[in-house]
Scaffold this motif. Sequence first.
Motif, PDB file in Angstrom:
ATOM      1  N   SER A  63       0.833  -1.206   0.000  1.00 31.97           N
ATOM      2  CA  SER A  63       0.000   0.000   0.000  1.00 31.97           C
ATOM      3  C   SER A  63       0.866   1.254   0.000  1.00 31.97           C
ATOM      4  O   SER A  63       2.089   1.192   0.143  1.00 31.97           O
ATOM      5  N   ALA A  64       0.194   2.393  -0.106  1.00 29.51           N
ATOM      6  CA  ALA A  64       0.866   3.677   0.086  1.00 29.51           C
ATOM      7  C   ALA A  64       1.059   3.896   1.578  1.00 29.51           C
ATOM      8  O   ALA A  64       0.517   3.171   2.402  1.00 29.51           O
ATOM      9  N   GLY A  65       1.828   4.911   1.914  1.00 35.28           N
ATOM     10  CA  GLY A  65       2.025   5.253   3.320  1.00 35.28           C
ATOM     11  C   GLY A  65       3.226   4.558   3.921  1.00 35.28           C
ATOM     12  O   GLY A  65       3.926   3.798   3.250  1.00 35.28           O
ATOM     13  N   PRO A  66       3.479   4.811   5.203  1.00 35.28           N
ATOM     14  CA  PRO A  66       4.643   4.225   5.870  1.00 35.28           C
ATOM     15  C   PRO A  66       4.615   2.698   5.784  1.00 35.28           C
ATOM     16  O   PRO A  66       3.554   2.089   5.892  1.00 35.28           O
ATOM     17  N   GLN A  67       5.777   2.114   5.599  1.00 32.10           N
ATOM     18  CA  GLN A  67       5.872   0.655   5.456  1.00 32.10           C
ATOM     19  C   GLN A  67       6.808   0.023   6.487  1.00 32.10           C
ATOM     20  O   GLN A  67       7.173  -1.139   6.354  1.00 32.10           O
ATOM     21  N   GLU A  68       7.176   0.796   7.507  1.00 32.97           N
ATOM     22  CA  GLU A  68       8.040   0.216   8.524  1.00 32.97           C
ATOM     23  C   GLU A  68       7.288  -0.908   9.246  1.00 32.97           C
ATOM     24  O   GLU A  68       6.098  -1.098   9.045  1.00 32.97           O
ATOM     25  N   ARG A  69       7.986  -1.581  10.120  1.00 34.85           N
ATOM     26  CA  ARG A  69       7.395  -2.680  10.890  1.00 34.85           C
ATOM     27  C   ARG A  69       6.096  -2.223  11.561  1.00 34.85           C
ATOM     28  O   ARG A  69       6.037  -1.158  12.154  1.00 34.85           O
ATOM     29  N   MET A 104       8.371  -0.175  -2.535  1.00 32.49           N
ATOM     30  CA  MET A 104       8.081   0.694  -3.672  1.00 32.49           C
ATOM     31  C   MET A 104       8.584   2.106  -3.365  1.00 32.49           C
ATOM     32  O   MET A 104       8.658   2.513  -2.202  1.00 32.49           O
ATOM     33  N   PRO A 105       8.944   2.858  -4.402  1.00 34.69           N
ATOM     34  CA  PRO A 105       9.550   4.178  -4.203  1.00 34.69           C
ATOM     35  C   PRO A 105       8.601   5.191  -3.551  1.00 34.69           C
ATOM     36  O   PRO A 105       7.433   5.279  -3.908  1.00 34.69           O
ATOM     37  N   ASN A 106       9.155   5.917  -2.604  1.00 33.74           N
ATOM     38  CA  ASN A 106       8.475   7.050  -1.995  1.00 33.74           C
ATOM     39  C   ASN A 106       7.020   6.733  -1.635  1.00 33.74           C
ATOM     40  O   ASN A 106       6.100   7.418  -2.102  1.00 33.74           O
ATOM     41  N   PRO A 107       6.769   5.711  -0.801  1.00 36.23           N
ATOM     42  CA  PRO A 107       5.396   5.281  -0.540  1.00 36.23           C
ATOM     43  C   PRO A 107       4.512   6.317   0.154  1.00 36.23           C
ATOM     44  O   PRO A 107       3.299   6.234   0.077  1.00 36.23           O
ATOM     45  N   GLU A 108       5.122   7.290   0.814  1.00 39.81           N
ATOM     46  CA  GLU A 108       4.299   8.297   1.491  1.00 39.81           C
ATOM     47  C   GLU A 108       3.871   9.431   0.555  1.00 39.81           C
ATOM     48  O   GLU A 108       3.019  10.234   0.905  1.00 39.81           O
ATOM     49  N   ASN A 109       4.453   9.458  -0.628  1.00 40.82           N
ATOM     50  CA  ASN A 109       4.044  10.412  -1.661  1.00 40.82           C
ATOM     51  C   ASN A 109       4.225   9.717  -3.014  1.00 40.82           C
ATOM     52  O   ASN A 109       5.063  10.126  -3.828  1.00 40.82           O
ATOM     53  N   HIS A 163      -2.022  -4.854  -2.444  1.00 39.84           N
ATOM     54  CA  HIS A 163      -2.785  -4.345  -1.304  1.00 39.84           C
ATOM     55  C   HIS A 163      -2.995  -2.849  -1.455  1.00 39.84           C
ATOM     56  O   HIS A 163      -2.030  -2.092  -1.611  1.00 39.84           O
ATOM     57  N   SER A 164      -4.243  -2.416  -1.422  1.00 43.41           N
ATOM     58  CA  SER A 164      -4.625  -1.015  -1.472  1.00 43.41           C
ATOM     59  C   SER A 164      -4.040  -0.357  -2.735  1.00 43.41           C
ATOM     60  O   SER A 164      -4.331  -0.809  -3.836  1.00 43.41           O
ATOM     61  N   LEU A 165      -3.199   0.657  -2.593  1.00 46.04           N
ATOM     62  CA  LEU A 165      -2.631   1.292  -3.777  1.00 46.04           C
ATOM     63  C   LEU A 165      -1.875   0.272  -4.632  1.00 46.04           C
ATOM     64  O   LEU A 165      -1.884   0.353  -5.856  1.00 46.04           O
ATOM     65  N   GLY A 166      -1.251  -0.703  -3.996  1.00 43.87           N
ATOM     66  CA  GLY A 166      -0.556  -1.748  -4.748  1.00 43.87           C
ATOM     67  C   GLY A 166      -1.473  -2.474  -5.716  1.00 43.87           C
ATOM     68  O   GLY A 166      -1.079  -2.832  -6.825  1.00 43.87           O
ATOM     69  N   GLY A 167      -2.724  -2.696  -5.311  1.00 44.96           N
ATOM     70  CA  GLY A 167      -3.697  -3.322  -6.205  1.00 44.96           C
ATOM     71  C   GLY A 167      -4.042  -2.420  -7.374  1.00 44.96           C
ATOM     72  O   GLY A 167      -4.135  -2.863  -8.523  1.00 44.96           O
TER      73      GLY A 167
END
Length: 183
Positions: free
Chosen positions: A10-16, A42-47, A73-77
């Motif tokens: 998805s978009a947004g933070p991807q940390e643990r 994915m590049p720059n997931p928060e923007n 998942h989400s934006l990834g879809g």
Amino acid sequence: MKKTILFIHSAGPQERKKGSSNLSAYLEKELRDKFQFVMPKMPNPENPEYVLWKNQLEKELNMINGEVILVGHSLGGSVLLKYLSEESCNITFRGLFIIAAPYWGLDEDWQSKDFTLQSSFEGNLPVIPNLFLYHSRDEDIVPFKHHKSYAEKFPQATLREIEGRQHLFHNGLPILVNDIESL
């Protein structure tokens, strides 16, 4: 040789414990004995910008051999659907699993030139024998009407309408594991 699962987050933070991290970790834990996992950051997931995500996705697909199972998942879809409907690739896709994806352009709250699909995009997808759509009925991040819009475009899809408000599926999605294993 194990089949490959390519998971686009998805978009947004991807940390643990953020974003898609719990869902992807759950899937890998449940399926790693049978599948090879590719889960690129994915590049720059928060923007996010589509062109950057498209380039990363293309790079990942070019490194995979054999049949591929795509999970977005989400934006990834949304990105997987856009990429598959606009680009050509010489890969055999065994299945496409779209989880809680926004349908960009659906209404005024979901506008993005970057991620909006072309009209009649569904006719441009490669042949993928197994298409599954998952969405929580009462979630408040990506409203359920997005799922219904995709369902109208894909009458052949298996629809998984999940009770509750989940979007991130922090505790996993057992029905997704079962569906992947059934291929």
